[in-house]
Design an enzyme around this catalytic site. Structure first.
Site, PDB file in Angstrom:
ATOM      1  N   CYS A   1      39.976  42.369  34.916  1.00 18.12           N
ATOM      2  CA  CYS A   1      39.691  43.783  35.184  1.00 18.12           C
ATOM      3  C   CYS A   1      39.317  44.527  33.890  1.00 18.12           C
ATOM      4  CB  CYS A   1      40.859  44.423  35.915  1.00 18.12           C
ATOM      5  SG  CYS A   1      40.322  45.871  36.851  1.00 18.12           S
TER       6      CYS A   1
ATOM      7  N   HIS B   1      41.327  41.303  40.355  1.00 17.51           N
ATOM      8  CA  HIS B   1      42.572  40.745  39.796  1.00 17.51           C
ATOM      9  C   HIS B   1      42.886  39.408  40.475  1.00 17.51           C
ATOM     10  CE1 HIS B   1      44.054  44.248  37.476  1.00 17.51           C
ATOM     11  NE2 HIS B   1      43.321  44.926  38.339  1.00 17.51           N
TER      12      HIS B   1
ATOM     13  N   GLU C   1      44.936  37.268  39.740  1.00 17.03           N
ATOM     14  CA  GLU C   1      46.374  36.942  39.712  1.00 17.03           C
ATOM     15  C   GLU C   1      47.091  37.326  41.001  1.00 17.03           C
ATOM     16  OE1 GLU C   1      44.871  39.221  37.854  1.00 17.03           O
ATOM     17  OE2 GLU C   1      46.088  41.007  37.506  1.00 17.03           O
TER      18      GLU C   1
HETATM   19  N1  GLN Z   1      40.962  51.119  33.675  1.00 14.84           N
HETATM   20  C1  GLN Z   1      39.981  50.302  34.306  1.00 14.84           C
HETATM   21  C2  GLN Z   1      39.422  50.954  35.557  1.00 14.84           C
HETATM   22  O1  GLN Z   1      40.055  51.821  36.126  1.00 14.84           O
HETATM   23  C3  GLN Z   1      40.529  48.929  34.603  1.00 14.84           C
HETATM   24  C4  GLN Z   1      41.613  48.943  35.617  1.00 14.84           C
HETATM   25  C5  GLN Z   1      42.452  47.680  35.619  1.00 14.84           C
HETATM   26  O2  GLN Z   1      42.423  46.928  34.673  1.00 14.84           O
HETATM   27  N2  GLN Z   1      43.216  47.487  36.663  1.00 14.84           N
HETATM   28  O3  GLN Z   1      38.360  50.612  35.999  1.00 14.84           O
END
Ligand code: GLN
Length: 600
Positions: free
Chosen positions: A418, A566, A568
């Site tokens: 992410c 994600h 994970e």
């Molecule tokens: N801050 C980033 C976004 O909002 C990544 C979010 C995250 O890593 N879950 O897009």
């Protein structure tokens, strides 16, 4: 490797078939509820105990749904700081929940539903909204009966939606808290309505004061009494302690708490959480629960054999360790917080370590250490792989970018999750494409090159101050690029040949920002490959560099890959995630090469 994963998938299929056929032989019993409540103190592993009860019962062929009840007033866990409350775990539909839900999914090897999670905030919000809509027909709306009945309704609805045989409900907090009283009252109500179908389990702790060296059972007796004062008698006690309980102590607790001795389950401290179901099975917990609930006896299915093998295997491979760094900003508050804030990432690494027959050793790297004037990059050389996990906000960003650059240039396997993918794209834009001041709009919306930008609908939400549950959340499909590393990894996992390779996937998301379409061509021309995109091709889901040796001037790398989603959240002990498995596989190869070179 391929054969092994394919074998695992078919083993899962077999176990499912066995579970279904076992079920068919049995007349449908009424739905059962097991409530898990903490006594004595918090932090003794109530979530793992609940998950493990789920594992042992589901190994008997019962369909289980695990429910987490959180007493706080937040409507979901999305607005809570992971440094203090641990990871925010996202379900398929996008609900942002407590990290325990992650354990539930991992231990049951099945997706939880939105109905399996509730907070006081959610319950109160519903009741108040109904009151505003005149739902209560002019009555005075009160905690009892309205809040309590709404909770009971939610328990019943979760059972129905999941079509489960047994619901196991973990009540957050500890006996004696003010906040969880309404949930205990709802459980009591259910027991009153259907006494034969409800069981209570108290997860307690037996301290062994250093000077005495003797395990003390009095706090457990007191907790059982306090629970009784709410009108609830516990049927089982899971006795957490440093060491196993002896028979004498089991008998003592049984007599003072009014339960049979075999209902006192010993739960000593152990090396791996995946051993807990194995220990419960030794104490015949599932069997005794089924007897108490009047569920017909069943044999333990073959999926438990798989589980036991995994639980043992995951502790093995001491002689082949891999050093994996997780670069984060949360670490300066101590190790305890670290493991909680990234728990799904840590577990995903473990599962894929097991799949690759290595033992990953996790190192926490504080990104701020790489923001100083002359960072000590040589300290990164000891790592066989580097992960930059999800995150928000500015702090530690430049340090992370420096680490990513080092990993790219030196050929250290890199996996970005992410934010880790967004940052790897920014790093590439800055240092390969040559776009000075490349940035994400999250940090500086006025930067000259917004490589990562906010989506228009998100912009509106932020302008309205609408932060709760408003990100791009939950399961979304993505299509995979032919012959990419990502496609190969998913295909191997599914046991498919490359001719019939996987073309689309579904993964869970939690983000507001995206790779800016304006820069995609520039990035691609400079060698970055977007190997996963949304089906319409607009959103970039996976970025990678073509496989090859790093530092040869042709922008290749052994493993430099990031995902906007994600992965994970979908990694399970019996179903390791293909991208984590590929990352660890390459880390293992590089480690072997390094070792061979060092021994020359
Ligand atoms: N801050 C980033 C976004 O909002 C990544 C979010 C995250 O890593 N879950 O897009």
């Amino acid at each position: 490797m391929k054969a092994k994963l394919a074998r695992k998938i078919s083993a899962n299929k077999i176990s499912k078939a066995v579970s279904t056929s076992a079920k068919n032989q049995i007349k449908k019993s009424p739905h059962k509820y097991i409530f898990v409540i903490g006594g004595v103190m918090s932090g003794v592993g109530k979530g793992i105990a609940t998950s493990s009860i789920g594992t042992v019962l589901s190994a008997k062929g019962l369909r289980i749904n695990l429910v987490k009840v959180d007493p706080y007033l937040n409507v979901d866990a999305g607005t809570m700081n992971p440094t203090e409350h641990g990871e925010v775990f996202v379900l398929n539909n996008g609900l942002e929940t407590d990290q325990d839900m992650g354990n539930y999914e991992r231990f049951l090897n099945r997706d939880a539903s939105d109905y399996d999670y509730m907070t006081s905030g959610m319950v109160y919000k519903d009741v108040i909204e109904k009151e505003r809509a005149l739902h209560y027909g002019g009555k005075c709306v009160e905690a009892i009966p309205h809040i309590r009945d709404e909770i009971v309704h939610r328990f019943e609805h979760a059972a129905k939606q999941n079509k489960s045989d047994v619901s196991i409900v973990e009540i957050g907090g500890t006996i004696g808290d003010y906040q969880n009283v309404m949930f205990i009252e709802a459980a009591r109500m259910l027991k009153m309505k259907r006494p034969a179908d409800v069981v209570f389990i108290m997860v307690s702790y037996l301290p062994t004061p250093g000077k005495l060296g003797e395990m003390k059972s009095r706090p457990t007796q007191n907790a059982a009494r306090q629970l009784a004062s709410y009108g609830v008698n516990t049927d089982f006690i899971i006795a957490r302690a440093e060491t196993p309980l002896d028979l004498r102590r089991k008998e003592k607790i049984a007599i003072s708490c009014n339960i049979p001795t075999e209902h006192v389950i010993s739960a000593p401290d152990i090396e791996s959480i995946y051993d807990v179901p194995v220990n419960f099975e030794k104490d015949r917990l599932a069997e005794n629960l089924m007897k108490t609930l009047n569920l017909p006896e069943r044999k333990t299915g073959p999926d438990f054999t798989e589980w036991k093998k995994m639980a043992k295997g995951i502790k093995n491979f001491e002689d082949h360790k891999l050093n994996i760094a997780i670069v984060g900003k949360y670490f300066n508050t101590g190790d305890f917080v670290l493991t909680d804030a990234y728990i799904s990432v840590l577990e995903a690494i473990k599962f894929s370590g097991y799949a690759n027959k290595v033992k990953p050793v996790i190192h926490t790297v504080n990104s701020r250490d790489f923001e100083v004037k002359n960072p000590d990059y040589s300290s990164l050389e000891q790592y066989d792989g580097i992960i930059v996990p999800g995150g928000f906000g500015e702090s530690g960003i430049e340090g992370k970018l420096n680490v990513i650059r080092y990993a790219r240039e030196k050929g250290i396997p890199y996996f970005g999750l992410c934010y880790g993918m967004q940052l790897m794209t920014i790093e590439y834009a800055r240092n390969v494409v040559g776009l000075k001041g490349a940035q994400t709009a999250e940090i500086d919306p006025k930067a000259p090159h917004l490589i990562i930008d906010i989506m228009p609908d998100q912009k509106k939400k932020i302008a309205e101050g609408n932060y709760g549950g408003s990100m791009r959340l939950g399961l979304y499909p993505a299509k995979l690029l032919k012959d990419s590393i990502a496609q190969e990894a998913y295909s191997v996992f599914e046991g498919k040949s490359l001719e019939k390779a996987t073309t689309s996937i579904k993964e869970r998301h939690r983000h507001r920002y995206e790779v800016n379409p304006k820069y995609i061509k520039k990035l691609q021309d400079a060698g970055l490959v977007f190997s996963g995109t949304s089906p319409d091709g607009v959103l970039m889901e996976i970025a990678e560099l073509p496989r090859g040796e790093a530092g040869k001037g042709d922008n290749k790398h052994p493993f430099f890959l990031g995902t906007q989603f994600h992965p994970e959240f979908l990694a399970r002990p019996l179903m390791p995630h293909p991208l984590f498995t590929e990352f660890i596989k390459v880390a293992k190869q590089i480690n072997k090469i390094k070792k061979a070179e060092n021994s020359k």
